[in-house]
Motif scaffolding. Structure first.
Motif, PDB file in Angstrom:
ATOM      1  N   THR A   1     -12.194  32.156 -20.362  1.00 56.38           N
ATOM      2  CA  THR A   1     -13.611  31.922 -20.649  1.00 56.38           C
ATOM      3  C   THR A   1     -14.479  32.819 -19.770  1.00 56.38           C
ATOM      4  O   THR A   1     -15.524  33.308 -20.201  1.00 56.38           O
ATOM      5  CB  THR A   1     -13.975  30.442 -20.408  1.00 56.38           C
ATOM      6  OG1 THR A   1     -13.206  29.630 -21.299  1.00 56.38           O
ATOM      7  CG2 THR A   1     -15.454  30.186 -20.655  1.00 56.38           C
ATOM      8  N   ALA A   2     -14.038  33.054 -18.535  1.00 60.21           N
ATOM      9  CA  ALA A   2     -14.769  33.956 -17.641  1.00 60.21           C
ATOM     10  C   ALA A   2     -14.793  35.372 -18.213  1.00 60.21           C
ATOM     11  O   ALA A   2     -15.813  36.066 -18.157  1.00 60.21           O
ATOM     12  CB  ALA A   2     -14.130  33.948 -16.254  1.00 60.21           C
ATOM     13  N   ILE A   3     -13.672  35.796 -18.787  1.00 58.57           N
ATOM     14  CA  ILE A   3     -13.609  37.134 -19.381  1.00 58.57           C
ATOM     15  C   ILE A   3     -14.615  37.259 -20.515  1.00 58.57           C
ATOM     16  O   ILE A   3     -15.409  38.206 -20.570  1.00 58.57           O
ATOM     17  CB  ILE A   3     -12.181  37.430 -19.906  1.00 58.57           C
ATOM     18  CG1 ILE A   3     -11.211  37.638 -18.746  1.00 58.57           C
ATOM     19  CG2 ILE A   3     -12.190  38.665 -20.810  1.00 58.57           C
ATOM     20  CD1 ILE A   3      -9.778  37.838 -19.175  1.00 58.57           C
ATOM     21  N   VAL A   4     -14.607  36.295 -21.442  1.00 56.19           N
ATOM     22  CA  VAL A   4     -15.458  36.419 -22.621  1.00 56.19           C
ATOM     23  C   VAL A   4     -16.938  36.264 -22.267  1.00 56.19           C
ATOM     24  O   VAL A   4     -17.814  36.724 -23.009  1.00 56.19           O
ATOM     25  CB  VAL A   4     -15.030  35.402 -23.700  1.00 56.19           C
ATOM     26  CG1 VAL A   4     -15.587  34.018 -23.440  1.00 56.19           C
ATOM     27  CG2 VAL A   4     -15.405  35.893 -25.090  1.00 56.19           C
ATOM     28  N   ASN A   5     -17.238  35.640 -21.116  1.00 56.86           N
ATOM     29  CA  ASN A   5     -18.618  35.540 -20.640  1.00 56.86           C
ATOM     30  C   ASN A   5     -18.988  36.684 -19.706  1.00 56.86           C
ATOM     31  O   ASN A   5     -20.067  36.677 -19.105  1.00 56.86           O
ATOM     32  CB  ASN A   5     -18.835  34.207 -19.927  1.00 56.86           C
ATOM     33  CG  ASN A   5     -19.111  33.077 -20.892  1.00 56.86           C
ATOM     34  OD1 ASN A   5     -20.246  32.874 -21.316  1.00 56.86           O
ATOM     35  ND2 ASN A   5     -18.065  32.339 -21.258  1.00 56.86           N
ATOM     36  N   ASN A   6     -18.057  37.639 -19.563  1.00 60.10           N
ATOM     37  CA  ASN A   6     -18.313  38.848 -18.773  1.00 60.10           C
ATOM     38  C   ASN A   6     -18.529  38.545 -17.291  1.00 60.10           C
ATOM     39  O   ASN A   6     -19.204  39.298 -16.580  1.00 60.10           O
ATOM     40  CB  ASN A   6     -19.518  39.614 -19.324  1.00 60.10           C
ATOM     41  CG  ASN A   6     -19.403  41.106 -19.079  1.00 60.10           C
ATOM     42  OD1 ASN A   6     -18.309  41.648 -18.930  1.00 60.10           O
ATOM     43  ND2 ASN A   6     -20.532  41.781 -19.014  1.00 60.10           N
ATOM     44  N   ALA A   7     -17.963  37.455 -16.805  1.00 68.33           N
ATOM     45  CA  ALA A   7     -18.069  37.135 -15.379  1.00 68.33           C
ATOM     46  C   ALA A   7     -17.289  38.156 -14.563  1.00 68.33           C
ATOM     47  O   ALA A   7     -16.159  38.511 -14.901  1.00 68.33           O
ATOM     48  CB  ALA A   7     -17.520  35.727 -15.120  1.00 68.33           C
ATOM     49  N   LEU A   8     -17.919  38.659 -13.498  1.00 64.04           N
ATOM     50  CA  LEU A   8     -17.293  39.654 -12.616  1.00 64.04           C
ATOM     51  C   LEU A   8     -16.745  40.837 -13.417  1.00 64.04           C
ATOM     52  O   LEU A   8     -15.644  41.332 -13.161  1.00 64.04           O
ATOM     53  CB  LEU A   8     -16.181  39.009 -11.784  1.00 64.04           C
ATOM     54  CG  LEU A   8     -16.642  37.955 -10.770  1.00 64.04           C
ATOM     55  CD1 LEU A   8     -15.447  37.279 -10.112  1.00 64.04           C
ATOM     56  CD2 LEU A   8     -17.543  38.584  -9.706  1.00 64.04           C
ATOM     57  N   ASP A   9     -17.515  41.269 -14.395  1.00 60.83           N
ATOM     58  CA  ASP A   9     -17.122  42.395 -15.259  1.00 60.83           C
ATOM     59  C   ASP A   9     -15.783  42.150 -15.947  1.00 60.83           C
ATOM     60  O   ASP A   9     -15.063  43.100 -16.285  1.00 60.83           O
ATOM     61  CB  ASP A   9     -17.061  43.706 -14.467  1.00 60.83           C
ATOM     62  CG  ASP A   9     -18.434  44.307 -14.241  1.00 60.83           C
ATOM     63  OD1 ASP A   9     -19.395  43.843 -14.889  1.00 60.83           O
ATOM     64  OD2 ASP A   9     -18.559  45.223 -13.404  1.00 60.83           O
ATOM     65  N   ALA A  10     -15.440  40.876 -16.142  1.00 59.11           N
ATOM     66  CA  ALA A  10     -14.205  40.492 -16.837  1.00 59.11           C
ATOM     67  C   ALA A  10     -12.954  41.050 -16.164  1.00 59.11           C
ATOM     68  O   ALA A  10     -11.926  41.249 -16.816  1.00 59.11           O
ATOM     69  CB  ALA A  10     -14.263  40.918 -18.301  1.00 59.11           C
ATOM     70  N   ASP A  11     -13.039  41.275 -14.852  1.00 61.22           N
ATOM     71  CA  ASP A  11     -11.892  41.782 -14.093  1.00 61.22           C
ATOM     72  C   ASP A  11     -11.026  40.591 -13.674  1.00 61.22           C
ATOM     73  O   ASP A  11     -11.430  39.777 -12.838  1.00 61.22           O
ATOM     74  CB  ASP A  11     -12.387  42.542 -12.863  1.00 61.22           C
ATOM     75  CG  ASP A  11     -11.262  43.248 -12.122  1.00 61.22           C
ATOM     76  OD1 ASP A  11     -10.164  42.684 -12.003  1.00 61.22           O
ATOM     77  OD2 ASP A  11     -11.501  44.380 -11.627  1.00 61.22           O
ATOM     78  N   LEU A  12      -9.820  40.491 -14.232  1.00 60.58           N
ATOM     79  CA  LEU A  12      -8.964  39.331 -13.959  1.00 60.58           C
ATOM     80  C   LEU A  12      -8.585  39.221 -12.484  1.00 60.58           C
ATOM     81  O   LEU A  12      -8.408  38.119 -11.961  1.00 60.58           O
ATOM     82  CB  LEU A  12      -7.697  39.399 -14.814  1.00 60.58           C
ATOM     83  CG  LEU A  12      -7.722  38.594 -16.117  1.00 60.58           C
ATOM     84  CD1 LEU A  12      -6.410  38.748 -16.867  1.00 60.58           C
ATOM     85  CD2 LEU A  12      -7.994  37.117 -15.840  1.00 60.58           C
ATOM     86  N   LYS A  13      -8.453  40.343 -11.812  1.00 54.75           N
ATOM     87  CA  LYS A  13      -8.118  40.296 -10.388  1.00 54.75           C
ATOM     88  C   LYS A  13      -9.260  39.686  -9.587  1.00 54.75           C
ATOM     89  O   LYS A  13      -9.031  38.886  -8.667  1.00 54.75           O
ATOM     90  CB  LYS A  13      -7.797  41.705  -9.876  1.00 54.75           C
ATOM     91  CG  LYS A  13      -6.491  42.275 -10.432  1.00 54.75           C
ATOM     92  CD  LYS A  13      -6.198  43.652  -9.844  1.00 54.75           C
ATOM     93  CE  LYS A  13      -4.879  44.180 -10.383  1.00 54.75           C
ATOM     94  NZ  LYS A  13      -4.569  45.549  -9.850  1.00 54.75           N
ATOM     95  N   LEU A  14     -10.497  40.053  -9.943  1.00 54.91           N
ATOM     96  CA  LEU A  14     -11.654  39.484  -9.254  1.00 54.91           C
ATOM     97  C   LEU A  14     -11.823  38.006  -9.605  1.00 54.91           C
ATOM     98  O   LEU A  14     -12.182  37.188  -8.747  1.00 54.91           O
ATOM     99  CB  LEU A  14     -12.916  40.255  -9.622  1.00 54.91           C
ATOM    100  CG  LEU A  14     -13.001  41.701  -9.127  1.00 54.91           C
ATOM    101  CD1 LEU A  14     -14.273  42.357  -9.657  1.00 54.91           C
ATOM    102  CD2 LEU A  14     -12.974  41.766  -7.613  1.00 54.91           C
TER     103      LEU A  14
END
Length: 639
Positions: free
Chosen positions: A327-340
């Motif tokens: 959900t963080a990825i699709v909301n562009n949280a932290l540029d959708a960086d999974l490591k971040l």
């Protein structure tokens, strides 16, 4: 099956596509579904996103589809620009045959008489063509259905054809693009000058004679019937003489004859969902809390909010903390960086555990009885059923309802994230859920479902997410046999969470400095004094007094916090001339003295500064001793 077997590849691509486009751009693709922009379900924004994903999942170099698919194919090219992909797919858009009835820009799946099918009999072809629309004069402009919608163009009303055509004659369309399409092909029909039949070598001559009245509509249709049956006869022979093909054709016809049985009122609908209880990930009848979307500065406020939500259920109730990485990825949280995103979660968990022990002690710590679930890992336990549940949720809701207070200029990923929340809830199947009042920054609710009650929660103002969950359960899962398996969870909002802000809300973004608005989870202990020194503390003002709020929460006064130090009271040191040391056991005592002036802001700040130094020392040590969290702090600071 291919998508399910490679769900770890397919769905992250879809989420990445979604985060890069706004609602307006995705609405422009609605033509591929035969829909108008203002009449879309939420699932119909998933359609173009998934079709765009297919291009990259299949590693297609060329997208060869009808012109009605052009907008989504161009979406794939635009995605390449946004995602900095070097090679864009080549788009080859084909002509779309008109439907056989007036006003049909293309065939309709729901209308068998709108097109000629490969398995049509001689009689079928004659019946369909004989009844088909066949105008003899051009309409001279856009039809009523193609006029721009008030307030702008509607993509669903745009023409699906590569060239401008005001005649819109499906019979001529078939003659041009089916009969005379192969090199050297001819078309024969009766004319006024040649009743026995005239053979044309150029389509332009056919159209010219038809518009001039030299060919009547009946003559044109009769010629097309003969030509189509000539083309289809080898196909019919194959499906008559080949036993395997004959059996397949009969199957297809049987499918068409079978009407979809209407569900009986007593029959429970089949529910597709991820079942994390069955998978052994969570316990039944749990209390679900969803971690906030990650950001670069995790705060003590976030940690306090999480603990407050987790405490919302009694000690005997299993608790689940869901880390929503996809959900963080699709909301562009932290540029959708999974490591971040993972770094944020590691810091949050370390802080939660340290703060939990500080407030409640080792024996009564809440976190030791909390199941931590990473969303992506949970979804991949059964990706097919999870995403079907998300799609089904989207099919139920109109897009405008899911958007709530969103604007078309907002990222479409937020819509997907809200649908995913329904899938998450179905997967956990909790007894209760704790949501934020302004979950993900939006408290607007669709007027159609704004007044619904939420389980036992008496709150009259709810988040959009809460109303969506309520609506879905109340309508789609209301069958008596389902309510015992998937009961509506009690939804509560985080109204009792402490406000740990150090400054009053600042209207101007230019004046906002998050580093001094809150204590951060990774603040060094020295910030316990420096930030408190700058904190808002107007003499006599108890309506907004950060030092009192912090003292109440971290000092364990009687505000509902079962702190390890609760009941012991808090002693504030003062000089003899200011009344000497004083011990408080309740928030109301502190507020009374502060309001009257008996307690000076400097003395109050001095006390809470000492407490915050202690808290920050504990959280800093916890992060330092957790390799993932320590590394995460460095990554977020570098970002």
């Amino acid at each position: 099956e291919e998508i399910t077997d490679n769900a770890h590849i397919y769905w992250p691509i879809m989420l990445d596509v979604a985060r890069r486009f706004n609602v307006t751009r995705i609405k422009k693709c609605c033509q591929i579904m035969g829909r108008l922009e203002g009449n879309l379900t939420a699932a119909q924004v998933l359609y173009p996103l998934m079709q765009c994903t297919d291009v990259f999942f299949l590693k297609a170099d060329i997208c060869q589809l009808g012109v009605d698919q052009r907008k989504v194919n161009m979406l794939a090219r635009e995605y390449c620009d946004a995602a900095k992909r070097k090679y864009k797919p080549v788009i080859l858009s084909h002509h779309m045959l008109y439907g056989l009835k007036k006003g049909q820009e293309k065939m309709s799946k729901s209308d068998p008489d709108s097109a000629i099918f490969m398995e049509d009999t001689v009689e079928d072809v004659r019946r369909k063509i004989a009844k088909a629309y066949c105008p003899t004069a051009e309409e001279g402009g856009a039809g009523e259905d193609e006029k721009p919608a008030e307030g702008g163009d509607d993509a669903g009303k745009e023409s699906m054809h590569l060239t401008e055509d005001t005649l819109k004659n499906p019979i001529l369309d078939y003659v041009q693009h089916i009969v005379m399409s192969p090199p050297g092909a001819t078309f024969t029909c009766a004319t006024s000058a040649a009743p026995e039949g005239h053979t044309y070598e150029k389509y332009e001559d056919v159209k010219e004679d038809f518009l001039a009245g030299n060919i009547t509509p009946d003559q044109l249709k009769e010629g097309l019937i003969d030509s189509l049956n000539t083309l289809l006869q080898p196909v019919r022979d194959h499906f008559t003489n080949d036993e395997t093909a004959k059996g397949l054709l009969e199957q297809v016809r049987e499918f068409k004859r079978e009407a979809t049985p209407a569900a009986s009122g007593d029959e429970a609908p089949k529910v597709f969902r991820l079942d994390l209880v069955k998978e052994g990930v969570v316990q039944p009848n749990s209390h679900l809390v969803m971690a906030p979307l990650p950001n670069s500065n995790p705060t003590m406020q976030s940690a306090a909010d999480m603990l407050t939500k987790l405490k919302g259920a009694d000690a005997a109730t299993p608790k689940v903390l869901l880390l929503r990485d996809w959900t963080a990825i699709v909301n562009n949280a932290l540029d959708a960086d999974l490591k971040l995103i993972s770094a944020y979660h590691a810091i949050l968990l370390s802080t939660l555990r340290a703060l939990d022990i500080h407030l409640h002690g080792e024996d009564d710590a809440i976190m030791k009885n909390v199941t931590i679930v990473l969303q992506s890992e949970a979804i991949l336990k059964d990706p097919s059923n999870y995403w079907i549940s998300v799609i089904n949720a989207g099919r139920h809701f109109q897009l405008d309802t899911v958007m709530g207070g969103m604007k078309d200029a907002d990222c479409v990923g937020k819509v997907i994230g809200r649908l995913m929340m329904i899938g998450d809830v179905l997967g956990v199947n909790p007894k209760s859920i704790a949501l934020e009042m302004d979950n993900d920054g939006d408290i607007n609710i669709s007027s159609a479902i704004a007044n619904m009650s939420l389980g036992d929660d008496e709150s009259t103002t709810t988040s959009t997410e809460a109303t969506l969950i309520q609506e879905f359960y109340s309508v789609k899962l209301s069958h008596p046999s389902l309510t015992s398996i998937l009961p509506l969870p009690t939804i509560t909002h985080n109204v009792s969470s402490p406000n740990l802000a150090l400054q009053q809300p600042r209207e101007s973004i230019a004046h906002k400095q998050e580093i001094d608005e809150y204590f951060l989870t990774d603040d060094p202990k020295v910030n316990g004094k420096s930030k408190m020194k700058k904190a808002f503390c107007e003499p006599g003002n108890i309506d907004f007094c950060p030092p009192i709020a912090l003292l109440t929460y971290f000092g364990g006064l009687d505000s509902g916090s079962a702190s390890a130090s609760a009941g012991k009271g808090v002693t504030i040191s003062r000089s003899p001339e200011n009344g000497g040391d004083v011990t408080y056991t309740s928030k109301s005592q502190v507020e009374a003295d502060f309001k009257s002036g008996a307690l000076h802001p400097g003395d109050l700040k001095g006390c809470i500064s000492t407490i915050m130094v202690e808290v920050l020392t504990k959280t800093s040590e916890a992060i330092k001793n957790d390799g993932s969290a320590a590394k995460g702090v460095k990554m977020l600071k570098a970002w």
